[in-house]
Design a protein around this motif. Structure first.
Motif, PDB file in Angstrom:
ATOM      1  N   ARG A 169       0.809  -1.079  -0.034  1.00 49.23           N
ATOM      2  CA  ARG A 169       0.091  -0.125   0.092  1.00 49.23           C
ATOM      3  C   ARG A 169       0.873   1.252  -0.010  1.00 49.23           C
ATOM      4  O   ARG A 169       0.693   2.457  -0.536  1.00 49.23           O
ATOM      5  N   LEU A 170       2.174   1.117   0.751  1.00 49.02           N
ATOM      6  CA  LEU A 170       2.895   2.297   0.643  1.00 49.02           C
ATOM      7  C   LEU A 170       3.465   2.696  -0.615  1.00 49.02           C
ATOM      8  O   LEU A 170       3.684   3.843  -0.952  1.00 49.02           O
ATOM      9  N   LEU A 171       3.985   1.567  -1.185  1.00 49.97           N
ATOM     10  CA  LEU A 171       4.261   1.807  -2.909  1.00 49.97           C
ATOM     11  C   LEU A 171       3.326   2.218  -3.679  1.00 49.97           C
ATOM     12  O   LEU A 171       3.641   3.004  -4.663  1.00 49.97           O
ATOM     13  N   GLN A 172       2.236   1.590  -3.727  1.00 48.83           N
ATOM     14  CA  GLN A 172       1.252   2.357  -4.321  1.00 48.83           C
ATOM     15  C   GLN A 172       0.734   3.636  -4.185  1.00 48.83           C
ATOM     16  O   GLN A 172       0.599   4.347  -5.285  1.00 48.83           O
ATOM     17  N   LYS A 173       1.181   4.363  -3.113  1.00 52.38           N
ATOM     18  CA  LYS A 173       0.774   5.649  -2.492  1.00 52.38           C
ATOM     19  C   LYS A 173       1.981   6.282  -3.204  1.00 52.38           C
ATOM     20  O   LYS A 173       1.853   7.754  -3.823  1.00 52.38           O
ATOM     21  N   GLU A 174       3.329   5.945  -2.959  1.00 57.05           N
ATOM     22  CA  GLU A 174       4.618   6.777  -3.429  1.00 57.05           C
ATOM     23  C   GLU A 174       4.940   6.389  -4.867  1.00 57.05           C
ATOM     24  O   GLU A 174       5.758   7.255  -5.302  1.00 57.05           O
ATOM     25  N   LEU A 175       4.593   5.402  -5.466  1.00 62.52           N
ATOM     26  CA  LEU A 175       4.879   5.157  -6.803  1.00 62.52           C
ATOM     27  C   LEU A 175       3.725   5.368  -7.691  1.00 62.52           C
ATOM     28  O   LEU A 175       3.389   4.226  -8.459  1.00 62.52           O
ATOM     29  N   LYS A 176       3.026   6.488  -7.588  1.00 63.70           N
ATOM     30  CA  LYS A 176       1.623   6.322  -8.459  1.00 63.70           C
ATOM     31  C   LYS A 176       2.264   6.472 -10.127  1.00 63.70           C
ATOM     32  O   LYS A 176       3.214   7.057 -10.464  1.00 63.70           O
ATOM     33  N   GLY A 177       1.489   5.577 -10.885  1.00 60.76           N
ATOM     34  CA  GLY A 177       1.557   5.539 -12.235  1.00 60.76           C
ATOM     35  C   GLY A 177       2.433   4.256 -12.703  1.00 60.76           C
ATOM     36  O   GLY A 177       2.382   3.995 -13.814  1.00 60.76           O
ATOM     37  N   LEU A 178       3.076   3.777 -11.629  1.00 61.66           N
ATOM     38  CA  LEU A 178       3.773   2.549 -11.727  1.00 61.66           C
ATOM     39  C   LEU A 178       3.083   1.399 -11.950  1.00 61.66           C
ATOM     40  O   LEU A 178       2.297   1.149 -11.232  1.00 61.66           O
ATOM     41  N   HIS A 179       3.290   0.443 -12.860  1.00 60.42           N
ATOM     42  CA  HIS A 179       2.645  -0.775 -12.792  1.00 60.42           C
ATOM     43  C   HIS A 179       2.919  -1.701 -11.902  1.00 60.42           C
ATOM     44  O   HIS A 179       4.056  -2.315 -12.310  1.00 60.42           O
ATOM     45  N   LEU A 180       2.314  -2.100 -10.972  1.00 58.08           N
ATOM     46  CA  LEU A 180       2.613  -2.495  -9.595  1.00 58.08           C
ATOM     47  C   LEU A 180       1.742  -3.904  -9.279  1.00 58.08           C
ATOM     48  O   LEU A 180       0.460  -3.570  -9.514  1.00 58.08           O
TER      49      LEU A 180
END
Length: 202
Positions: A169-180
Motif C-alpha cells: 500500500r505504501l508503494l502504491q501511494k508513493e509510486l503512482k503511475g507505476l505498473h505494480l
C-alpha cells in the motif's frame, strides 16, 4: 526468442520466483543455461527440488551470473515460447568484490536488451523502513526506466505477510503511475496476473 528478465536487489526472492513460476507454467525439470560475466556459458538439468536447493538460498548473492530457462506459455489453443532470466542481486554503491561488480554490470547490461522486465521488490522491507528508502537508488532508477517501457512490471513480493500488504500500500501511494502487482514468490500468489502480463509481451 523474447527474453523476460527478473531483476532486483539481493534476497528479494528472484530465484525462488523463477523456479516457482516455471513450475506454475508446467515445467517439471529445468534445463538451466548459465551465462557467466566473462562470456562463457554452461548448462545443467535439474529437477525442481534440486533447483530450489542449489540455486536459491538466504545468503547474500547466491546468484552470481545470468541463469536462463526456456519456457512455454500456454493459453487456450496457443503456445508462446520465451526465455526467463534470473539475475544477480543489485546493491547501491561499488561492491568490494570484483566478481560481484562484474556480475551486477552483466545484469544492468541485460536490462537494456530485455523485452520484458519483472522487477522484484521486498514489500515487507518497505513497511519496515517506512517507505521508498527501503528500495535504494538502483531500484528507483529501474522503476523510473520501467515507467517509460511497456514491458515493465514491478512485483511487490512477500505480500502474503501483513507487513508485506502494508508495504504494498505504501508503494502504491508513493509510486503512482507505476505498473505494480502484489505477489508471493514463495506461495505463488499473483502468478496468474504475472502470466497474463508476460503473455502480452512475448
Amino acid at each position: 526468442m523474447r527474453n523476460c528478465l527478473v531483476i532486483g536487489r539481493t534476497n528479494v526472492g528472484k530465484t525462488i520466483f523463477c523456479i516457482n513460476f516455471a513450475e506454475y507454467l508446467g515445467l517439471q525439470r529445468m534445463e538451466v543455461f548459465f551465462q557467466l560475466p566473462d562470456g562463457t556459458t554452461r548448462q545443467r538439468k535439474l529437477d525442481m527440488v534440486s533447483a530450489r536447493q542449489e540455486l536459491s538460498g538466504t545468503g547474500l548473492h547466491k546468484t552470481r551470473n545470468l541463469q536462463s530457462i526456456q519456457l512455454e506459455l500456454p493459453r487456450g489453443k496457443g503456445v508462446r515460447h520465451f526465455k526467463l532470466t534470473d539475475s544477480t542481486g543489485l546493491a547501491d554503491g561499488i561492491h568490494p568484490d570484483l566478481e560481484m561488480r562484474e556480475a551486477m554490470a552483466q545484469t544492468l547490461q541485460e536490462l537494456r536488451h530485455a523485452d520484458c522486465i519483472l522487477h522484484l521488490v521486498d514489500a515487507k522491507e518497505v513497511q519496515r523502513v517506512g517507505g521508498l528508502q527501503a528500495l535504494g537508488a538502483l531500484d528507483l532508477q529501474i522503476a523510473e526506466l520501467g515507467q517509460r517501457k511497456s514491458g515493465y512490471l514491478c512485483l511487490a513480493n512477500k505480500t502474503d505477510l501483513p507487513e508485506g500488504k502494508s508495504g504494498f500500500r505504501l508503494l502504491q501511494k508513493e509510486l503512482k503511475g507505476l505498473h505494480l502487482l502484489p505477489i508471493s514468490a514463495l506461495y505463488r500468489q499473483g502468478f496468474r496476473e504475472v502470466k497474463e502480463h508476460v503473455w502480452r509481451l512475448v
